[in-house]
Every structure is written in C-alpha cells, then in structure tokens.
Scaffold this motif. Structure first.
Motif, short mmCIF file in Angstrom:
data_model
loop_
_atom_site.label_atom_id
_atom_site.label_comp_id
_atom_site.label_asym_id
_atom_site.label_seq_id
_atom_site.Cartn_x
_atom_site.Cartn_y
_atom_site.Cartn_z
N ASP A 63 0.81 -1.22 0.00
CA ASP A 63 0.00 0.00 0.00
C ASP A 63 0.84 1.27 0.00
O ASP A 63 0.32 2.35 -0.24
N GLY A 64 2.12 1.15 0.33
CA GLY A 64 2.99 2.32 0.27
C GLY A 64 2.78 3.31 1.39
O GLY A 64 2.80 4.52 1.15
N GLU A 65 2.59 2.84 2.62
CA GLU A 65 2.39 3.74 3.76
C GLU A 65 3.69 4.27 4.35
O GLU A 65 3.67 5.02 5.33
N VAL A 66 4.80 3.87 3.81
CA VAL A 66 6.12 4.34 4.23
C VAL A 66 6.91 4.72 2.97
O VAL A 66 6.55 4.30 1.87
N PRO A 67 8.00 5.49 3.13
CA PRO A 67 8.59 5.94 4.39
C PRO A 67 7.81 7.08 5.03
O PRO A 67 7.11 7.85 4.35
N LEU A 68 7.95 7.21 6.37
CA LEU A 68 7.43 8.37 7.06
C LEU A 68 8.12 9.61 6.50
O LEU A 68 9.31 9.59 6.23
N HIS A 69 7.36 10.69 6.34
CA HIS A 69 7.95 11.89 5.77
C HIS A 69 7.19 13.11 6.27
O HIS A 69 5.97 13.07 6.46
N ALA A 70 7.92 14.18 6.49
CA ALA A 70 7.31 15.42 6.96
C ALA A 70 6.65 16.15 5.80
O ALA A 70 7.20 16.22 4.69
N VAL A 71 5.45 16.68 6.06
CA VAL A 71 4.68 17.38 5.03
C VAL A 71 4.21 18.71 5.60
O VAL A 71 3.72 18.78 6.73
N GLU A 72 4.36 19.77 4.80
CA GLU A 72 3.81 21.08 5.15
C GLU A 72 2.63 21.37 4.23
O GLU A 72 2.69 21.13 3.03
#
Length: 320
Positions: A63-72
């Motif tokens: 499902d592509g739930e990673v990598p964790l990444h910061a979003v503005e």
C-alpha cells in the motif's frame, strides 16, 4: 495476514470496474455558500506540518504507507462529514447528472446487503466472491432495485465514482482533498496516532467507528448497530471536528495512486503522481476488520479506477 488493494481484490473495497464495460488550529465552522448549494459545515484547518505515513507498524504490504515523511500544508477548509444522500440529491436535481453506475447500469454490492431480483445479480467478482455486480444498483438504490434511500438522507452517498465526485465538486465550487490534506485533517491534531481518536482500539469503551463485527464475509453481528452505512454524524468527531474519517465509507482523494510515491513526495503541499491508473481512497469502510483488512487507520491507503463505484465508497470536499 494478507492484505491487497481494492483494485486487486481487497475485501473491504470493491474490485475495479472491468475495462471495456458498457457504459493545527480550528477555525470557526462556517456554512458553504457556493452556487452549488453545498451546505455541509466547514472545518477550517490552519496551515501546518505533520509526519505522514504509518508509525504503528500496522501497514499493509504493497500500500505504500512508508517511508514516514514530513509534510507542510497550506490552510484549507474541509467538510465536517462525507457528502450525504441529501447533498448529492440537490446536485442531481440541479444538473440532471447521471452517475457512472447509472450509465453503466450496474455497481458493486456486498453480498449480504443485496436487495434485488435474482436476475439482476450478475455474479461475484473474481477473487472477491462477497462482491456482486448488481444491475440497477446506484446511489438511489444502494443495495439494488429493491432498495431506496428513503430515510437515509443523512447517510453518506455511495455508488459514486471518482469521476462522479469530481462532477459534484465542479457544481459546488469545491475540490477533492489531496491525500496529504485528508490524512492531516483525519488525524485531528494527534501526532502519529493510529486512529483519529488516538491509539485505543476501535471497540475500547464502546464502538468508535462503523466497521465489521463478526466473521467476514459470512456473518456481521452488527454490534455497532449497522450492517452497512451509518448516519454521517454517528460516533464522535475527531479533535478538529470531522466526523467518521475512518470506517463507514471509503473517501475518494484527488491523487493518483502509486505505492512508491512517498519516497519522492515533495515536502510542501504534495499533490500525488502526475499520472496513474487508479485514484487514492482513504479511511476504510463498514466492511473493514483488523482480522483481514485493517485499513480503518489514519495512514492506510487504498485505490480504485476513476470509473469504479461500490456500495461502501463516497467522498468529502475541500476548498482554499
């Protein structure tokens, strides 16, 4: 535990329509005043940043739930609820719009919910026999020709494709949320939480969302009171005032789906891949259960083709 996406046979979202088929501060809530009479209460979401993706380890492979990444994200206003049958009826009455389910003449209905003559049942979808193609199933007849939406004005509209949702948005002067906007709003200001209410299980202290109870796909005990959809203001809203971001119905997002997108996603206002074959769905539905499809989570992702419709998917809208 095995998980797949709806276009590939996920149990809690319908298979894709076959190709070639016939035709974090809260602003003061306001009421939309666009030409399209979009009257859903709006929740103002202030500009801010968050960590997008799965922090719990409950992700579904592929499902592509990673990598964790910061979003503005910039500020936006989002519907407090999914678009309801009453909302969609105003659109259809004003425009004469026919949904793709109506044009194709059939849509996907969960087998326990079918209310239609046997001749209308086209048979099960490959790999997901609990999903049946039912002639005459559409937003006005969610379970087939024998059903209506009488008394269901406050339930989410279903059997609407991504294309149908875009048509509604054009009428209302709105748009679909980006996947990042959807997740930011669904989290309700609780960083890295599994659910909109935090990390407590969905049945801890009483049901917190409309999901499956029992043995899927043969027996739903309906402990939460609902075999299929629930009124959009059931349960408790999240910290931003959004109702039922998880469970009840899947919600279409604007983005094309790509399981690899997070690895290259822009840090500011990501809009998804430029092209694709399927569109993102978020939030899970009344058919989700932790035993086989735990997609009623903030970070969970799914997908289907833009012309596909089903009895457990709808949408909510945003504006800036």
């Amino acid at each position: 535990m095995s998980h797949t996406s709806p276009g590939c046979g996920c149990g809690c979202a319908a298979p894709a329509r076959q190709s070639g088929a016939a035709p974090v501060s809260i602003g003061r809530p306001v009421v939309g005043t666009g030409d399209g009479r979009h009257a859903i209460e709006q929740i103002g979401i202030a500009a801010g940043s968050f960590v997008m993706g799965d922090s719990s380890g409950d992700r579904n492979p592929g499902d592509g739930e990673v990598p964790l990444h910061a979003v503005e994200l910039g500020a936006f206003a989002i519907d407090a609820t999914s678009v309801t049958n009453a909302d969609f009826a105003r659109f259809a009455e004003d425009t004469g719009y026919a949904t793709e389910a109506e044009s194709f003449g059939y849509s996907a209905v969960f087998h326990l919910a079918v209310d239609a003559p046997s001749d209308d049942v086209m048979g099960p979808a490959a790999g997901t026999p609990w999903w049946l193609g039912v002639r005459g199933a559409d937003w006005r007849h969610p379970h087939g020709r024998g059903s209506t939406i009488d008394g269901l004005d406050d339930h989410p509209v279903v059997h609407v494709s991504w294309n149908d949702a875009i048509a509604y948005c054009a009428w209302a002067g709105r748009r679909l949320p980006t996947e990042a906007e959807w997740e930011y709003a669904a989290r309700g200001g609780i960083a890295r939480a599994t659910y909109p209410w935090g990390d407590a299980e969905v049945d801890d202290g009483g049901w917190r969302a409309n999901i499956w109870q029992g043995d899927f796909p043969v027996r739903n005990t309906a402990e939460d009171g609902h075999l299929t959809t629930a009124p959009v203001r059931s349960y408790e809203p999240n910290g931003y005032g959004l109702w039922q971001c998880v469970g009840n119905v899947w919600e279409w997002c604007a983005d094309w789906f790509d399981a690899r997108y997070y690895a290259s996603s822009p840090a500011s206002d990501p809009r998804g891949p430029a092209t694709g074959e399927t569109k993102v769905l978020r939030g899970g539905s009344y058919l989700c259960h932790v035993s086989y499809c735990n997609r009623y989570r903030n970070s969970a992702r799914s997908q289907n083709t833009p012309d596909s419709s089903m009895g457990n998917a709808g949408f909510r809208t945003v504006a800036r």
